[in-house]
Design a protein around this motif. Structure first.
Motif, PDB file in Angstrom:
ATOM      1  N   ALA A  57       0.838  -1.198   0.000  1.00  5.31           N
ATOM      2  CA  ALA A  57       0.000   0.000   0.000  1.00  5.31           C
ATOM      3  C   ALA A  57       0.873   1.248   0.000  1.00  5.31           C
ATOM      4  O   ALA A  57       1.732   1.417   0.869  1.00  5.31           O
TER       5      ALA A  57
ATOM      6  N   SER B 185       0.509   5.506  -0.437  1.00  3.44           N
ATOM      7  CA  SER B 185      -0.452   6.605  -0.474  1.00  3.44           C
ATOM      8  C   SER B 185      -0.152   7.588  -1.597  1.00  3.44           C
ATOM      9  O   SER B 185       0.995   8.018  -1.780  1.00  3.44           O
TER      10      SER B 185
ATOM     11  N   VAL C  15      -0.713  -1.369  -4.545  1.00  2.00           N
ATOM     12  CA  VAL C  15      -1.991  -0.681  -4.377  1.00  2.00           C
ATOM     13  C   VAL C  15      -1.728   0.790  -4.064  1.00  2.00           C
ATOM     14  O   VAL C  15      -1.191   1.124  -3.004  1.00  2.00           O
TER      15      VAL C  15
ATOM     16  N   THR D 299      -3.135   3.880  -2.831  1.00  4.18           N
ATOM     17  CA  THR D 299      -4.321   4.250  -2.071  1.00  4.18           C
ATOM     18  C   THR D 299      -4.599   5.752  -2.158  1.00  4.18           C
ATOM     19  O   THR D 299      -3.764   6.530  -2.614  1.00  4.18           O
TER      20      THR D 299
ATOM     21  N   LEU E 155      -1.368  -7.101   3.982  1.00  4.86           N
ATOM     22  CA  LEU E 155      -1.384  -5.680   3.634  1.00  4.86           C
ATOM     23  C   LEU E 155      -0.210  -5.007   4.323  1.00  4.86           C
ATOM     24  O   LEU E 155      -0.108  -5.013   5.552  1.00  4.86           O
TER      25      LEU E 155
ATOM     26  N   LYS F  48      -3.867   1.688   5.213  1.00  8.55           N
ATOM     27  CA  LYS F  48      -4.052   0.232   5.216  1.00  8.55           C
ATOM     28  C   LYS F  48      -5.316  -0.197   5.967  1.00  8.55           C
ATOM     29  O   LYS F  48      -6.087  -1.019   5.465  1.00  8.55           O
TER      30      LYS F  48
ATOM     31  N   LEU G  43      -8.394   0.767   4.113  1.00  7.42           N
ATOM     32  CA  LEU G  43      -8.559  -0.125   2.968  1.00  7.42           C
ATOM     33  C   LEU G  43      -9.056  -1.493   3.421  1.00  7.42           C
ATOM     34  O   LEU G  43      -9.935  -2.087   2.787  1.00  7.42           O
TER      35      LEU G  43
END
Length: 375
Positions: free
Chosen positions: A122, A124, A151, A153, A205, A213, A216
């Motif tokens: 993850a 950002s 990912v 985010t 994660l 996290k 999510l």
């Protein structure tokens, strides 16, 4: 219903399958029950078993090797109901393990999650993309045996589609062979696609504090910010969040998203490499492929003639930043390997000294006993 079929039906949502059942068979014959570790806390752990959620002591599986301590995601053999206290008697061999080096000067590894199918990194979009950190996480993920998924985010913080597209492209360039998804827990963007990727398996994660996290995790589980995974606001001044998750928890995913389980982890300030040579090879696969075309098999990609890597940098097909990052992570991994080898040699030398001292002590006792018997 047999105990075997009961275990299968109750544990299958947590990843239990025929291979785990075969591995557990010798322990079933001893009357032990299977369980998956959902949380570890100070020598105790919570496990989901055919009896439901139970708490057990890990005293019998405290090894010298820190890589073999009980970890969230492990499958274990546990005392049956009626034992007080109940103990985890052994762990089943892990299929995968996400490792990082600790900050300890002993050069030891820490297991962050076990038996994972997907490692979700993850990152950002509320901050500038740190591609070097992305590459570090991706290398560790490949080395764990899990499939990395990057990912991005907080995609709602980048309203301009063109800008978002450029960020995704930069991330894809830094993670060849890895699926990159921009998601937003606030708007739901990308969650269906991510849920489909994770369906039915075990995912972990990972990322820094403030990467979103826990938010999510809640969104993927169809829950809001008041659910089991607490959420705290991100600091305005630097975009960083507080540590809202303090333990590694294995959380069931809803059936409508395909099921499976998700391991949420605390924010990671440091992610040191551990035995990451293979992972680095996959994380920088295009450099490895180019290196195979160099004139010299031991090319260092610095000034050698016929270097395919330097040629790719010259023609712009390989960003120089990628090579710099590759060299940096390789050096770090080599330094760690050297320290680890030195530690192992030191421990072996100490063990040899202890055994030698014990041998001398036993010989002296035998000699002393012989003289006494002759009086």
């Amino acid at each position: 219903m047999s105990s075997s079929s009961s275990s299968s039906s109750l544990l299958s949502p947590y990843g239990w399958d025929a291979d785990w059942e075969d591995a557990f068979a010798p322990y079933a014959a001893e009357g032990l029950v299977p369980g998956r570790v959902v949380r570890v806390d100070r020598g105790l752990c919570d496990l989901v078993t055919p009896e439901g959620l139970v708490r057990a002591d890990t005293e019998f599986v405290v090894p010298r090797d820190p890589m073999k301590v009980v970890c969230t995601g492990d499958w274990a053999a546990v005392d049956p109901e009626g034992h007080d206290p109940r103990y985890v008697r052994t762990l089943l061999p892990r299929r995968t393990a996400f490792l990082r080096s600790t900050s300890s000067k002993r050069s030891e590894a820490q297991v962050l999650a076990a038996n994972v199918d997907h490692a979700l990194i993850a990152v950002s979009l509320g901050l500038d993309l740190d591609l070097g950190r992305v590459e570090r996480f991706i290398a560790l993920a490949w080395g764990s045996g899990a499939q990395p998924v990057l990912v991005l985010t907080k995609a709602d913080l980048v309203p301009d589609p063109a800008t978002l597209g450029h960020l995704v492209a930069d991330a894809e360039e830094s993670a060849p062979g890895v699926q990159v998804l921009a998601v937003s827990a606030e708007t739901g963007e990308g969650l269906d696609v991510l849920g489909a990727v994770l369906a039915g398996g075990t995912s972990v994660l990972l990322g820094q504090s403030g990467a979103g996290k826990s938010t999510l995790a809640n969104a993927l589980r169809g829950q809001d910010g008041t659910s089991a995974q607490a959420v705290q606001a991100t600091r305005d001044r630097d975009g960083k969040g507080r540590h809202t998750t303090t333990t590694r928890d294995l959380l069931p995913m809803p059936g409508e998203r395909g099921g499976g389980v998700l391991i949420d982890t605390p924010g990671l300030r440091g992610v040191g490499l551990w035995d990451a040579e293979e992972g680095l090879g996959q994380a920088f696969s295009e450099i490895e492929a180019l290196a195979g075309e160099c004139r010299f098999h031991d090319c260092a990609h610095e000034t050698e003639p016929g270097c395919a890597v330097l040629a790719a940098i010259e023609d712009g097909s390989l960003p120089e930043r990628r090579l710099d990052s590759y060299r940096k992570l390789l050096r770090e991994n080599q330094r760690l390997a050297a320290r680890t080898d030195a530690r192992l040699r030191s421990e072996q030398k100490q063990l040899f000294k202890q055994r030698s001292a014990l041998g001398r002590h036993m010989m002296e006792r035998k000699r002393g006993g012989g003289r006494h018997s002759g009086w």
